[in-house]
Enzyme design. Structure first.
Site, PDB file in Angstrom:
ATOM      1  N   ASP A 265      -7.586  13.582   6.272  1.00 40.68           N
ATOM      2  CA  ASP A 265      -6.537  13.927   5.319  1.00 40.68           C
ATOM      3  C   ASP A 265      -7.114  14.168   4.100  1.00 40.68           C
ATOM      4  O   ASP A 265      -6.528  14.885   3.206  1.00 40.68           O
ATOM      5  CB  ASP A 265      -5.201  13.078   5.524  1.00 40.68           C
ATOM      6  CG  ASP A 265      -4.195  13.278   6.590  1.00 40.68           C
ATOM      7  OD1 ASP A 265      -4.624  14.025   7.451  1.00 40.68           O
ATOM      8  OD2 ASP A 265      -3.221  12.733   6.667  1.00 40.68           O
ATOM      9  N   GLY A 266      -7.752  13.004   3.793  1.00 40.24           N
ATOM     10  CA  GLY A 266      -8.278  13.054   2.169  1.00 40.24           C
ATOM     11  C   GLY A 266      -9.175  14.171   1.887  1.00 40.24           C
ATOM     12  O   GLY A 266      -9.197  15.097   0.959  1.00 40.24           O
TER      13      GLY A 266
ATOM     14  N   ASN B 176      -1.329  15.349  -3.138  1.00 43.22           N
ATOM     15  CA  ASN B 176      -0.930  14.097  -2.776  1.00 43.22           C
ATOM     16  C   ASN B 176      -0.194  13.292  -3.774  1.00 43.22           C
ATOM     17  O   ASN B 176       1.007  13.165  -3.890  1.00 43.22           O
ATOM     18  CB  ASN B 176      -1.928  13.036  -2.051  1.00 43.22           C
ATOM     19  CG  ASN B 176      -1.774  13.050  -0.600  1.00 43.22           C
ATOM     20  OD1 ASN B 176      -1.194  13.695   0.085  1.00 43.22           O
ATOM     21  ND2 ASN B 176      -2.968  12.520  -0.178  1.00 43.22           N
TER      22      ASN B 176
ATOM     23  N   ASP C 117       0.468  -2.886 -11.705  1.00 47.73           N
ATOM     24  CA  ASP C 117      -0.999  -2.789 -11.670  1.00 47.73           C
ATOM     25  C   ASP C 117      -1.164  -1.238 -11.962  1.00 47.73           C
ATOM     26  O   ASP C 117      -1.898  -0.685 -12.043  1.00 47.73           O
ATOM     27  CB  ASP C 117      -1.424  -3.010 -10.104  1.00 47.73           C
ATOM     28  CG  ASP C 117      -1.524  -4.487  -9.875  1.00 47.73           C
ATOM     29  OD1 ASP C 117      -1.532  -5.401 -11.052  1.00 47.73           O
ATOM     30  OD2 ASP C 117      -1.821  -4.755  -8.844  1.00 47.73           O
TER      31      ASP C 117
ATOM     32  N   THR D 166       3.407   9.910   2.435  1.00 45.55           N
ATOM     33  CA  THR D 166       2.748   9.275   3.527  1.00 45.55           C
ATOM     34  C   THR D 166       1.268   8.591   2.913  1.00 45.55           C
ATOM     35  O   THR D 166       0.693   7.815   4.062  1.00 45.55           O
ATOM     36  CB  THR D 166       2.663  10.037   4.722  1.00 45.55           C
ATOM     37  OG1 THR D 166       1.801  11.155   4.551  1.00 45.55           O
ATOM     38  CG2 THR D 166       3.970  10.555   5.226  1.00 45.55           C
ATOM     39  N   GLY D 167       0.981   8.751   1.801  1.00 41.86           N
ATOM     40  CA  GLY D 167      -0.219   7.889   1.522  1.00 41.86           C
ATOM     41  C   GLY D 167      -0.001   6.841   0.640  1.00 41.86           C
ATOM     42  O   GLY D 167       0.504   5.795   0.958  1.00 41.86           O
TER      43      GLY D 167
ATOM     44  N   SER E  45       1.605   6.144  -2.032  1.00 41.44           N
ATOM     45  CA  SER E  45       2.940   5.832  -2.265  1.00 41.44           C
ATOM     46  C   SER E  45       3.798   5.055  -1.288  1.00 41.44           C
ATOM     47  O   SER E  45       4.430   4.101  -1.563  1.00 41.44           O
ATOM     48  CB  SER E  45       3.780   7.252  -2.648  1.00 41.44           C
ATOM     49  OG  SER E  45       5.044   6.679  -3.109  1.00 41.44           O
ATOM     50  N   MET E  46       3.452   5.379   0.023  1.00 42.84           N
ATOM     51  CA  MET E  46       3.994   4.768   1.286  1.00 42.84           C
ATOM     52  C   MET E  46       3.438   3.122   1.353  1.00 42.84           C
ATOM     53  O   MET E  46       4.319   2.182   1.305  1.00 42.84           O
ATOM     54  CB  MET E  46       3.873   5.235   2.496  1.00 42.84           C
ATOM     55  CG  MET E  46       4.422   4.535   3.687  1.00 42.84           C
ATOM     56  SD  MET E  46       3.815   5.530   5.152  1.00 42.84           S
ATOM     57  CE  MET E  46       2.125   5.255   5.382  1.00 42.84           C
TER      58      MET E  46
END
Length: 293
Positions: free
Chosen positions: A74-75, A147, A177, A188-189, A191-192
């Site tokens: 995905d990255g 993303n 932080d 789904t990255g 943030s999740m």
């Protein structure tokens, strides 16, 4: 399925060199495409950008293709979609990693997928991009992200104070932080992982999610896609020596000092992702969650 490009035969492969050792999969796919009467070029993705096999640098405008196949995870697909958005060529991802929400194909399904692309049996999905620009130099130069854009602490292990405004109106002062401004695709990255909600990637919105906030009431906030989000690094002590960094999809870092501001909003460009299956977002989500567990 209906397609927007007839007789798709011109392909371009972008490969994560760490996921496809010795370019074995890349060469096999390229040979398969050429054997079917198509054309194929391939380049390698590195942390510093994109390079051809002979290390020659190239620009997205150099690409002559109707489809970009991205090998990695995905990255890799996120970076490729962001960097290639300006040329409007659709992409499809082949997952060579572990858990992936965005890459539709696996090693075992890629050749059948190429057959379907040659037959023009696919759908095109557009994904929202966001852009961030530093306000301190007045240049307004923006960097895209598919993303997320993340403002996070750097240097000493201490929290940072971030003042967030939306459409010119003060929202909150987060002691945390950092903070994540995410697209629906990015939900789904990171943030999740920071406690933000998962949303349908076709939704038209942005997520504001604090990272380890020092307040139990600091939760993820959903705003419209037309919102203009300003994040300013505020001081926590008299020395005003706090620092932060801004990352775009996990790279392309921008340094921030006390008083610096970054403005984040929806980009005019979109990422174009090819879809071959009929699975809904919820079906894909269930499948990936089962794989993860």
């Amino acid at each position: 399925m209906q397609s927007l490009i007839s007789n798709m035969k011109k392909f371009f492969i972008i490969t994560n060199e760490h996921k496809d050792m010795n370019l074995a999969m890349t060469n096999a796919i390229s040979d398969y495409i050429i054997a079917k009467g198509g054309t194929c070029m391939h380049y390698v993705s590195t942390k510093s950008g994109w390079r051809e096999r002979n290390l020659r640098r190239f620009q997205p405008s150099d690409i002559d293709a109707e489809c970009i196949i991205v090998l990695g995870g995905d990255g890799t697909l996120v970076r490729a979609a962001r960097d290639m958005a300006s040329i409007g060529i659709p992409l499809i991802g082949v997952n060579l990693g572990t858990l992936g929400y965005l890459c539709e194909l696996e090693r075992s399904t890629v050749y059948d997928a190429i057959d379907r692309l040659f037959e023009d049996r696919y759908e095109l999905e557009t994904r929202m991009l966001i852009k961030g620009s530093s306000q301190k130099d007045g240049s307004g130069k923006a960097t895209f992200a598919l993303n997320d854009i993340v403002i996070h602490r750097t240097g000493l292990p201490q929290i940072v104070n971030l003042i967030v405004s939306v459409n010119g109106e003060y929202l909150a002062n987060y002691s945390a932080d950092g903070i994540i401004i995410s697209t629906p695709t990015g939900s789904t990255g990171y943030s999740m992982s920071a406690g933000g909600p998962i949303v349908d990637p076709k939704a038209d919105l942005m997520l504001i999610t604090p990272i380890n906030p020092h307040s139990a009431l600091a939760k993820s906030i959903v705003v419209g896609s037309d919102a203009v989000i300003d994040v300013t690094l505020a001081k926590r002590r008299q020395e005003e020596d706090e620092e932060a960094e801004v990352s775009f999809d996990g790279d392309r870092f921008v340094h921030m000092k006390v008083g610096d501001n970054i403005r984040i909003q929806k980009a005019d460009a979109h990422a174009k992702i090819l879809k071959l299956n009929q699975l809904s977002f919820l079906q894909i989500l269930r499948k990936k969650m089962q794989e993860f567990h």
